[in-house]
Design an enzyme around this catalytic site. Structure first.
Site, PDB file in Angstrom:
ATOM      1  N   HIS A  64      -4.840 -33.126  17.940  1.00 44.85           N
ATOM      2  CA  HIS A  64      -3.700 -33.945  18.362  1.00 44.85           C
ATOM      3  C   HIS A  64      -2.593 -33.070  18.922  1.00 44.85           C
ATOM      4  O   HIS A  64      -1.464 -33.520  19.074  1.00 44.85           O
ATOM      5  CB  HIS A  64      -3.199 -34.773  17.178  1.00 44.85           C
ATOM      6  CG  HIS A  64      -4.287 -35.617  16.584  1.00 44.85           C
ATOM      7  ND1 HIS A  64      -4.580 -36.875  17.050  1.00 44.85           N
ATOM      8  CD2 HIS A  64      -5.197 -35.350  15.620  1.00 44.85           C
ATOM      9  CE1 HIS A  64      -5.611 -37.358  16.365  1.00 44.85           C
ATOM     10  NE2 HIS A  64      -6.006 -36.451  15.502  1.00 44.85           N
TER      11      HIS A  64
ATOM     12  N   GLY B 103      -4.914  -1.908   5.241  1.00 41.73           N
ATOM     13  CA  GLY B 103      -4.105  -3.042   4.787  1.00 41.73           C
ATOM     14  C   GLY B 103      -4.784  -4.378   5.061  1.00 41.73           C
ATOM     15  O   GLY B 103      -4.897  -5.230   4.186  1.00 41.73           O
ATOM     16  N   ARG B 104      -5.282  -4.558   6.287  1.00 42.90           N
ATOM     17  CA  ARG B 104      -5.848  -5.860   6.648  1.00 42.90           C
ATOM     18  C   ARG B 104      -7.252  -6.066   6.081  1.00 42.90           C
ATOM     19  O   ARG B 104      -7.865  -7.110   6.290  1.00 42.90           O
ATOM     20  CB  ARG B 104      -5.842  -6.033   8.161  1.00 42.90           C
ATOM     21  CG  ARG B 104      -6.493  -4.904   8.935  1.00 42.90           C
ATOM     22  CD  ARG B 104      -6.139  -4.988  10.412  1.00 42.90           C
ATOM     23  NE  ARG B 104      -6.577  -3.831  11.178  1.00 42.90           N
ATOM     24  CZ  ARG B 104      -5.898  -2.695  11.278  1.00 42.90           C
ATOM     25  NH1 ARG B 104      -4.772  -2.541  10.606  1.00 42.90           N
ATOM     26  NH2 ARG B 104      -6.355  -1.703  12.015  1.00 42.90           N
TER      27      ARG B 104
ATOM     28  N   GLU C  69      -4.977  -6.698  15.152  1.00 45.60           N
ATOM     29  CA  GLU C  69      -4.468  -5.392  14.745  1.00 45.60           C
ATOM     30  C   GLU C  69      -5.593  -4.361  14.784  1.00 45.60           C
ATOM     31  O   GLU C  69      -5.356  -3.173  14.957  1.00 45.60           O
ATOM     32  CB  GLU C  69      -3.873  -5.476  13.330  1.00 45.60           C
ATOM     33  CG  GLU C  69      -2.858  -4.387  13.046  1.00 45.60           C
ATOM     34  CD  GLU C  69      -2.082  -4.629  11.763  1.00 45.60           C
ATOM     35  OE1 GLU C  69      -0.869  -4.842  11.840  1.00 45.60           O
ATOM     36  OE2 GLU C  69      -2.689  -4.614  10.690  1.00 45.60           O
TER      37      GLU C  69
ATOM     38  N   LYS D 227       8.404  -0.338  13.092  1.00 46.21           N
ATOM     39  CA  LYS D 227       8.995  -0.067  11.774  1.00 46.21           C
ATOM     40  C   LYS D 227      10.044   1.042  11.905  1.00 46.21           C
ATOM     41  O   LYS D 227      11.143   0.944  11.371  1.00 46.21           O
ATOM     42  CB  LYS D 227       7.915   0.375  10.771  1.00 46.21           C
ATOM     43  CG  LYS D 227       7.016  -0.735  10.228  1.00 46.21           C
ATOM     44  CD  LYS D 227       6.124  -0.215   9.083  1.00 46.21           C
ATOM     45  CE  LYS D 227       5.154  -1.253   8.564  1.00 46.21           C
ATOM     46  NZ  LYS D 227       4.297  -0.785   7.466  1.00 46.21           N
TER      47      LYS D 227
ATOM     48  N   LYS E  77       0.842  -1.203   0.000  1.00 46.24           N
ATOM     49  CA  LYS E  77       0.000   0.000   0.000  1.00 46.24           C
ATOM     50  C   LYS E  77       0.878   1.255   0.000  1.00 46.24           C
ATOM     51  O   LYS E  77       0.708   2.145  -0.807  1.00 46.24           O
ATOM     52  CB  LYS E  77      -0.914  -0.040   1.230  1.00 46.24           C
ATOM     53  CG  LYS E  77      -1.834   1.151   1.348  1.00 46.24           C
ATOM     54  CD  LYS E  77      -2.771   0.967   2.532  1.00 46.24           C
ATOM     55  CE  LYS E  77      -3.475   2.263   2.865  1.00 46.24           C
ATOM     56  NZ  LYS E  77      -4.395   2.127   3.982  1.00 46.24           N
TER      57      LYS E  77
ATOM     58  N   GLU F 279      10.629  -4.550   4.381  1.00 46.21           N
ATOM     59  CA  GLU F 279      10.721  -5.982   4.096  1.00 46.21           C
ATOM     60  C   GLU F 279      10.337  -6.277   2.651  1.00 46.21           C
ATOM     61  O   GLU F 279      11.014  -7.017   1.927  1.00 46.21           O
ATOM     62  CB  GLU F 279       9.794  -6.784   5.021  1.00 46.21           C
ATOM     63  CG  GLU F 279      10.150  -6.695   6.493  1.00 46.21           C
ATOM     64  CD  GLU F 279       9.340  -5.647   7.228  1.00 46.21           C
ATOM     65  OE1 GLU F 279       9.246  -4.495   6.731  1.00 46.21           O
ATOM     66  OE2 GLU F 279       8.809  -5.959   8.302  1.00 46.21           O
TER      67      GLU F 279
HETATM   68  C1  G6Q Z   1      -2.502  -3.709   7.962  1.00 45.79           C
HETATM   69  C2  G6Q Z   1      -1.238  -3.218   8.479  1.00 45.79           C
HETATM   70  C3  G6Q Z   1      -0.015  -3.943   7.994  1.00 45.79           C
HETATM   71  C4  G6Q Z   1       0.340  -3.645   6.541  1.00 45.79           C
HETATM   72  C5  G6Q Z   1       1.768  -4.102   6.293  1.00 45.79           C
HETATM   73  C6  G6Q Z   1       2.204  -3.889   4.863  1.00 45.79           C
HETATM   74  O1  G6Q Z   1      -3.573  -3.255   8.239  1.00 45.79           O
HETATM   75  O2  G6Q Z   1      -1.136  -1.863   8.293  1.00 45.79           O
HETATM   76  O3  G6Q Z   1      -0.133  -5.332   8.139  1.00 45.79           O
HETATM   77  O4  G6Q Z   1      -0.553  -4.254   5.674  1.00 45.79           O
HETATM   78  O5  G6Q Z   1       2.630  -3.423   7.166  1.00 45.79           O
HETATM   79  O6  G6Q Z   1       2.102  -2.551   4.503  1.00 45.79           O
HETATM   80  P1  G6Q Z   1       2.241  -2.100   3.017  1.00 45.79           P
HETATM   81  O7  G6Q Z   1       1.126  -2.689   2.234  1.00 45.79           O
HETATM   82  O8  G6Q Z   1       2.195  -0.602   3.026  1.00 45.79           O
HETATM   83  O9  G6Q Z   1       3.567  -2.618   2.521  1.00 45.79           O
END
Ligand code: G6Q
Length: 548
Positions: free
Chosen positions: A384, A267-268, A353, A512, A206, A212
């Protein structure tokens, strides 16, 4: 402002809970043959049995009183109307617009967002079809055989979970891979499995600033160029999904190959957006659309059904019942079947989150519990492993069991065996086994009295452990869309009752920021003294252990 615990409805639930804590579900079932009929609900493709909860009619009506007093209906309307309910980031929360199959206008800042939602969907359709039908070719003219999604958190968990869940709809000659961790083994082992001539990388971020993901994307690009030798070929093998065109360009991806989404998609909550591109390519755009349609069907139910018959609201308020009135610290999501194995991890992010917050809408620290710890795993494997704690541990862990009545991969009676285990677990959790029952059984087996006295307590299963069962007829994109949206709205309702912002994640941001400062110190030669002594010394120890 009324804090939740000062509401009449909350106080009334507290009084009611002190009585209900003594109630046994096995008695509720014995005394009421209609219990299942009254506490189960079919919505479209989903069936919910919530009769195995420690509640009676009065409990549900008091929980609904709390939902009403918390203005769940008003906040629900605000979300669907595009109001900026993400109040710490001043953003609308409109994942529902991404799957608004009715195409009714939804406005943000006076602009109807549907034309741009539809335009991106159309681009996704054209692109995914071109890849699947062999019109989009690699730099040597070969078809794409492997799609690698590079993303993390919300840009990984959703598409990964859905691609696994819908594997039966995928073509065997078009594989999907998900690389999320910056730990180099993730990308390196994936690159060993794929061919640069036939691999498409989707860089899903996003912000397009996530360290990463960018590190993985740079490694993938380096690897690709070692083979392809020419920057011009990058455009056939790298596309981006982002809200940040400038950063996409800076990375070296033509914005022609960028699929856009917007700041009102969290994002989520983003698998419904262009972040779902890997899904569309892997299982086909028509199935991605069916996923959206299922979610839309759940949205409509959530929006219009009265609270008492509203599946997300029922699940949300039962969750609050245990989290706030029974002291439950966690709850478990237990899908039965391998295809949904990543659902617990996906929902863990969605729930924790969103509702792992401690400050309320009035910027005050809360003095009650908010989001529980969500964990789980797929059945029967979990039986199990960790189920023992569910049955005989000291903690109360409400459970959601999830299964489809049919399988895409029949093998004799195996699916029936799977379902029988799920039914046995939810029944065993509710019923347990009393001391008298254990003793009787042991006596019938001819065990002597001394041994019975010593062993019987260990064999007692307390029971009275609540669980919901969510069933779908078939494991389809549509029913999966409904299921995911069900949990999204459940989380929303709980956030409203707890008066928190379910749509920001400042805790994630802090880590971060700190990591980028620490990285520079980890790579530098000088000794480090600016942090706390633990961090300073851990950096020293790690440097001492690192190979030159
Ligand atoms: C989701 C969070 C987090 C995010 C990641 C990746 O709600 O904000 O999980 O999706 O940190 O972020 P980017 O899509 O910006 O790389």
């Amino acid at each position: 402002m009324t804090r939740p615990i000062h509401r009449q409805a909350w106080k009334s639930l507290e009084r009611h809970a002190s009585m209900m804590r003594k109630v046994r579900m096995r008695d509720l079932f014995n005394n009421d043959p209609q219990r299942f009929e009254r506490f189960s609900l079919q919505v479209g493709e989903l069936f919910l049995d919530y009769s195995k909860n420690i509640m009676i009619d009065k409990t549900m009506s008091k929980l609904m009183d709390l939902a009403r007093a918390s203005k769940v209906e008003e906040w629900r309307a605000k979300m669907f109307a595009g109001e900026k309910i993400n109040f710490t980031e001043n953003r609308a929360v409109l994942h529902v617009a991404l799957r608004n199959r009715a195409n009714t206008p939804i406005y943000v800042d006076g602009e109807d967002v549907m034309p741009k939602v539809n335009a991106v969907l159309e681009r996704m359709r054209r692109f995914s079809e071109a890849v699947r039908e062999g019109q989009w070719l690699g730099y040597t003219g070969k078809r794409i055989t492997d799609v690698v999604n590079l993303g993390v958190g919300g840009s990984d968990l959703g598409p990964k979970m859905v691609c696994e869940a819908l594997a039966s709809y995928a073509r065997s000659d078009l594989r999907a891979h998900f690389v999320s961790n910056v730990a180099p083994s993730d990308i390196v082992s994936t690159l060993k499995k794929v061919d640069p001539e036939t691999t498409l990388f989707i860089v899903a971020s996003k912000t397009f600033t996530t360290q990463e993901t960018l590190a993985n994307a740079h490694t993938a690009k380096r690897w690709f160029l070692e083979h392809a030798k020419d920057e011009a070929h990058v455009s056939r093998h790298f596309v981006a999904v982002s809200t940040n065109a400038e950063a996409v360009r800076a990375f070296g991806i033509d914005t022609e190959n960028m699929f856009e989404f917007w700041d009102w998609v969290g994002g989520r909550y983003s698998l419904w957006s262009a972040i779902g591109l890997s899904i569309a390519v892997h299982v086909g755009f028509e199935h991605f659309e069916q996923l959206l349609s299922g979610a839309h069907a759940m949205d409509q139910h959530f929006l219009h059904a009265p609270l008492e018959q509203n599946m997300p609201v029922i699940l949300a308020m039962l969750g609050i019942w245990y989290a706030n009135f029974f002291g439950a610290e966690s709850y478990a999501v237990l899908p039965y079947g391998t295809r949904l194995r990543s659902l617990p991890a996906y929902l863990q992010q969605a729930d924790m989150e969103s509702n792992g917050k401690s400050v309320d809408r009035d910027s005050q620290w809360v003095d009650y519990n908010t989001g529980p710890i969500l964990w789980g795993g797929h059945g029967t494997n979990g039986q199990h492993a960790f189920f023992e704690l569910l049955h005989q541990g000291t903690r109360l862990v409400p459970c959601d069991f999830i299964a489809a009545a049919n399988t895409h991969n029949p093998a004799g009676h195996q699916h029936a065996i799977l379902l029988s285990h799920m039914l046995a677990q939810t029944r065993a959790l509710m019923l347990g086994r009393t001391l008298a029952e254990v003793e009787l059984e042991m006596r019938e087996q001819g065990v002597d009295e001394a041994t019975i006295r010593r062993l019987a307590p260990h064999k007692v299963i307390p029971g009275n452990k609540p669980s919901n069962v969510i069933l779908m007829r078939d494991h389809t994109p549509f029913s999966l869309g409904m299921l995911i949206a069900l949990y999204e709205h459940k989380i929303f309702v709980q956030g409203i009752v707890w008066r928190i912002n379910s749509f920001d994640q400042w805790g994630v941001e802090l880590g971060k920021q700190m990591a980028s400062s620490i990285l520079s110190r980890l790579l530098a030669d000088e000794p480090v003294s600016e942090y706390d002594s633990s961090t300073n010394n851990l950096i020293r120890v790690i440097k001492g252990m690192m190979h030159p």
